[in-house]
Scaffold this motif. Structure first.
Motif, PDB file in Angstrom:
ATOM      1  N   THR A 197      25.359  29.103  52.139  1.00  0.00           N
ATOM      2  CA  THR A 197      26.042  28.102  51.360  1.00  0.00           C
ATOM      3  C   THR A 197      27.441  28.629  50.704  1.00  0.00           C
ATOM      4  OG1 THR A 197      24.732  28.360  49.249  1.00  0.00           O
ATOM      5  CG2 THR A 197      24.046  26.794  50.925  1.00  0.00           C
ATOM      6  N   THR A 198      28.331  27.659  50.589  1.00  0.00           N
ATOM      7  CA  THR A 198      29.487  28.276  49.941  1.00  0.00           C
ATOM      8  C   THR A 198      29.142  28.845  48.380  1.00  0.00           C
ATOM      9  OG1 THR A 198      30.695  26.199  50.933  1.00  0.00           O
ATOM     10  CG2 THR A 198      31.793  27.441  49.077  1.00  0.00           C
ATOM     11  N   GLY A 199      28.112  28.380  47.800  1.00  0.00           N
ATOM     12  CA  GLY A 199      27.660  28.653  46.520  1.00  0.00           C
ATOM     13  C   GLY A 199      27.283  30.061  46.448  1.00  0.00           C
ATOM     14  N   LEU A 200      26.295  30.365  47.336  1.00  0.00           N
ATOM     15  CA  LEU A 200      26.057  31.872  47.354  1.00  0.00           C
ATOM     16  C   LEU A 200      26.793  32.941  47.891  1.00  0.00           C
ATOM     17  CD1 LEU A 200      23.291  33.597  47.070  1.00  0.00           C
ATOM     18  CD2 LEU A 200      22.769  33.316  49.522  1.00  0.00           C
ATOM     19  N   LEU A 201      27.703  32.471  48.678  1.00  0.00           N
ATOM     20  CA  LEU A 201      28.964  33.078  49.050  1.00  0.00           C
ATOM     21  C   LEU A 201      29.814  33.399  47.967  1.00  0.00           C
ATOM     22  CD1 LEU A 201      30.883  34.306  51.092  1.00  0.00           C
ATOM     23  CD2 LEU A 201      31.948  31.988  51.562  1.00  0.00           C
ATOM     24  N   ALA A 202      29.969  32.552  46.990  1.00  0.00           N
ATOM     25  CA  ALA A 202      30.875  32.646  45.670  1.00  0.00           C
ATOM     26  C   ALA A 202      30.292  33.466  44.666  1.00  0.00           C
ATOM     27  CB  ALA A 202      31.122  31.236  45.090  1.00  0.00           C
ATOM     28  N   ILE A 203      29.015  33.750  44.731  1.00  0.00           N
ATOM     29  CA  ILE A 203      28.101  34.621  43.822  1.00  0.00           C
ATOM     30  C   ILE A 203      28.578  35.923  44.387  1.00  0.00           C
ATOM     31  CG2 ILE A 203      25.987  35.402  43.225  1.00  0.00           C
ATOM     32  CD1 ILE A 203      24.982  32.571  42.907  1.00  0.00           C
ATOM     33  N   THR A 204      28.199  36.169  45.603  1.00  0.00           N
ATOM     34  CA  THR A 204      28.583  37.482  46.304  1.00  0.00           C
ATOM     35  C   THR A 204      29.916  37.883  46.048  1.00  0.00           C
ATOM     36  OG1 THR A 204      27.158  37.067  48.271  1.00  0.00           O
ATOM     37  CG2 THR A 204      28.672  38.680  48.555  1.00  0.00           C
ATOM     38  N   LEU A 205      30.899  37.128  46.278  1.00  0.00           N
ATOM     39  CA  LEU A 205      32.517  37.423  45.949  1.00  0.00           C
ATOM     40  C   LEU A 205      32.604  37.899  44.614  1.00  0.00           C
ATOM     41  CD1 LEU A 205      35.208  37.354  47.072  1.00  0.00           C
ATOM     42  CD2 LEU A 205      35.464  34.940  45.987  1.00  0.00           C
ATOM     43  N   ALA A 206      31.619  37.177  43.473  1.00  0.00           N
ATOM     44  CA  ALA A 206      32.045  37.476  42.071  1.00  0.00           C
ATOM     45  C   ALA A 206      31.345  38.818  41.807  1.00  0.00           C
ATOM     46  CB  ALA A 206      31.122  36.582  41.234  1.00  0.00           C
ATOM     47  N   LEU A 207      30.209  39.121  42.551  1.00  0.00           N
ATOM     48  CA  LEU A 207      29.536  40.578  42.619  1.00  0.00           C
ATOM     49  C   LEU A 207      30.414  41.746  42.803  1.00  0.00           C
ATOM     50  CD1 LEU A 207      25.794  39.827  43.693  1.00  0.00           C
ATOM     51  CD2 LEU A 207      26.755  39.935  41.349  1.00  0.00           C
ATOM     52  N   HIS A 208      31.400  41.558  43.719  1.00  0.00           N
ATOM     53  CA  HIS A 208      32.199  42.581  44.212  1.00  0.00           C
ATOM     54  C   HIS A 208      33.515  42.345  43.606  1.00  0.00           C
ATOM     55  CE1 HIS A 208      29.753  42.407  47.611  1.00  0.00           C
ATOM     56  NE2 HIS A 208      30.132  43.516  48.134  1.00  0.00           N
ATOM     57  N   PHE A 209      33.658  41.683  42.451  1.00  0.00           N
ATOM     58  CA  PHE A 209      34.967  41.440  41.849  1.00  0.00           C
ATOM     59  C   PHE A 209      34.973  41.582  40.290  1.00  0.00           C
ATOM     60  CE2 PHE A 209      37.903  38.123  39.941  1.00  0.00           C
ATOM     61  CZ  PHE A 209      39.091  38.690  40.036  1.00  0.00           C
ATOM     62  N   CYS A 210      33.992  41.145  39.882  1.00  0.00           N
ATOM     63  CA  CYS A 210      33.726  40.756  38.426  1.00  0.00           C
ATOM     64  C   CYS A 210      32.871  41.789  37.530  1.00  0.00           C
ATOM     65  CB  CYS A 210      33.176  39.447  38.083  1.00  0.00           C
ATOM     66  SG  CYS A 210      34.127  38.153  38.912  1.00  0.00           S
ATOM     67  N   ASP A 211      33.026  41.925  36.367  1.00  0.00           N
ATOM     68  CA  ASP A 211      32.449  42.918  35.562  1.00  0.00           C
ATOM     69  C   ASP A 211      31.279  42.324  34.722  1.00  0.00           C
ATOM     70  OD1 ASP A 211      34.135  45.324  35.640  1.00  0.00           O
ATOM     71  OD2 ASP A 211      35.729  44.026  34.805  1.00  0.00           O
TER      72      ASP A 211
END
Length: 387
Positions: free
Chosen positions: A314-328
């Motif tokens: 889903t777009t939601g789980l994809l957004a979480i993955t993106l955040a894990l590679h970008f956010c502190d």
């Protein structure tokens, strides 16, 4: 009448119109009577104080026993509820501002995601295809194989950079806002607005729901079928509109929209907007690498699946993955679906569709729920609502 004595005339009813005399002892409430006396209608009888007070207390306790037990039961329920849901509620934002766990998300993500790296760009860049032109191993949505020509045309009119205001942050505090029913009446809006980066999904509205979902949007991930018809209404002027490409037609739709060409009408499971007023400078193309990581590493899905049995994140789980590679720091809100037995519970905070609408989708929401719970257990994420 002798000097020093005051005359008091009586009215027709026998009352005096002079100063009010002190209230007789007989009229005082029992608990206000002098200590050691028992007040009765006929007068005052001497009785020991220690005998009266325990009797009165016992009588009061007997009368209030039901109320006392009710209050005690309510207190115990509240204590249990707070312990049971200890990890489900909002973690104070002030704490997050003073302590930034730099490196913690990277370290924990590496335990969950094999070959974890932050070297991959978030968005596709023209130079990576025009100058280097490294062939992709997979077709969309996990790669760009076979879609390079239309992608080149699209990347020539869009951008790939992050705003300097985000790049320069020493600590990137992110919240991924899901579209779940749990956000309704949550009053989470002010909390969501305090994060540095607010990531939203698809066509979830903000206007009219600010109290529960906030008004700030840093990035919005979407695909053609989930694009809002008026992106200017539900986003900020500087919101990055991030296209999540699932198929080659998604690139063609975006190119036609931004270049005002003949619209693509076929090849979609739902008709996307034919008019979409967006600034090309705000449009980004998500790197399919993150879809690959989400599917292969978090959901253990094969990259090549039979056409009839395809499953996608889903777009939601994809957004979480993106955040894990970008956010502190990564928090989530509004994630989770109703129990499968609950046929009438709506799944979104803004519309009345139920879980039945997910039956024909290519998403395995139970599988994704397990993945998110695993990340919560590892401390990669914290939940602002409940899951």
């Amino acid at each position: 009448m002798s000097k020093g004595k005051r005359s008091h005339q009586r009215d027709g009813r026998g009352r005096e119109d002079g100063p009010v005399a002190p209230q007789p002892l007989e009229l005082l409430p029992p608990l206000l009577a002098p200590r050691g006396r028992t007040v009765s209608g006929s007068g005052c009888d001497e009785s020991p104080g220690p005998r009266l007070m325990p009797a009165l207390l016992i009588k009061m306790i007997n009368k209030s026993r039901g109320k006392i037990l009710g209050v005690l039961a309510l207190f115990l329920v509240m204590v249990w509820y707070s312990i049971y849901r200890e990890d489900s509620f909002y973690f104070p934002v002030q704490e997050n501002k003073t302590v930034c766990p730099i490196g913690e998300v990277e370290r924990k993500a590496a335990q969950l995601i094999g070959n974890y790296t932050r070297d991959r760009p978030l968005f596709l860049q023209l130079k990576d295809f025009f100058w280097v032109r490294t062939p992709s191993l997979y077709e969309l949505p996990y790669g760009t194989k076979g879609s390079e020509d239309v992608l080149l045309r699209l990347l020539s009119i869009t951008s790939y950079s992050l705003p300097e205001s985000i790049q320069s942050l020493k600590c990137r505090r992110c919240v991924v806002v899901g579209n779940g029913h749990r956000l309704r009446n949550s009053s989470m809006g002010d909390t969501i607005n305090t994060y540095d980066v607010v990531i939203r999904l698809n066509n979830a509205p903000v206007h009219g729901y600010e109290q529960d979902v906030g008004s700030k949007t840093t990035m919005r991930l979407f695909y053609p079928e989930s694009a809002h018809f008026d992106p200017q209404v539900e986003n900020n002027p500087d919101t990055l509109l991030v296209l999540v490409p699932f198929k080659p037609m998604d690139f063609q739709w975006m190119e036609a929209i931004l270049n005002d060409k003949k619209r693509v009408r076929k090849g979609f499971w739902k008709q996307p907007p034919l008019i979409w007023d967006a600034n090309p400078e705000q449009v980004r193309i998500l790197n399919p690498y993150y879809m690959e990581v989400t599917a292969a590493k978090l959901l253990s899905l094969p990259m090549k699946q039979p056409r009839k049995v395809k499953q996608k994140p889903t777009t939601g789980l994809l957004a979480i993955t993106l955040a894990l590679h970008f956010c502190d720091l990564v928090h989530i809100a509004g994630f989770g679906y109703p129990d499968s037995a609950n046929k009438k519970q709506t799944i979104h905070y803004y519309e009345q569709i139920t879980l039945k609408s997910m039956a024909a989708s290519e998403h395995n929401i139970s599988h994704e729920a397990v993945a998110i719970k695993r990340m919560l257990e590892l401390g990669l994420l914290k939940n602002l609502t409940y899951f």
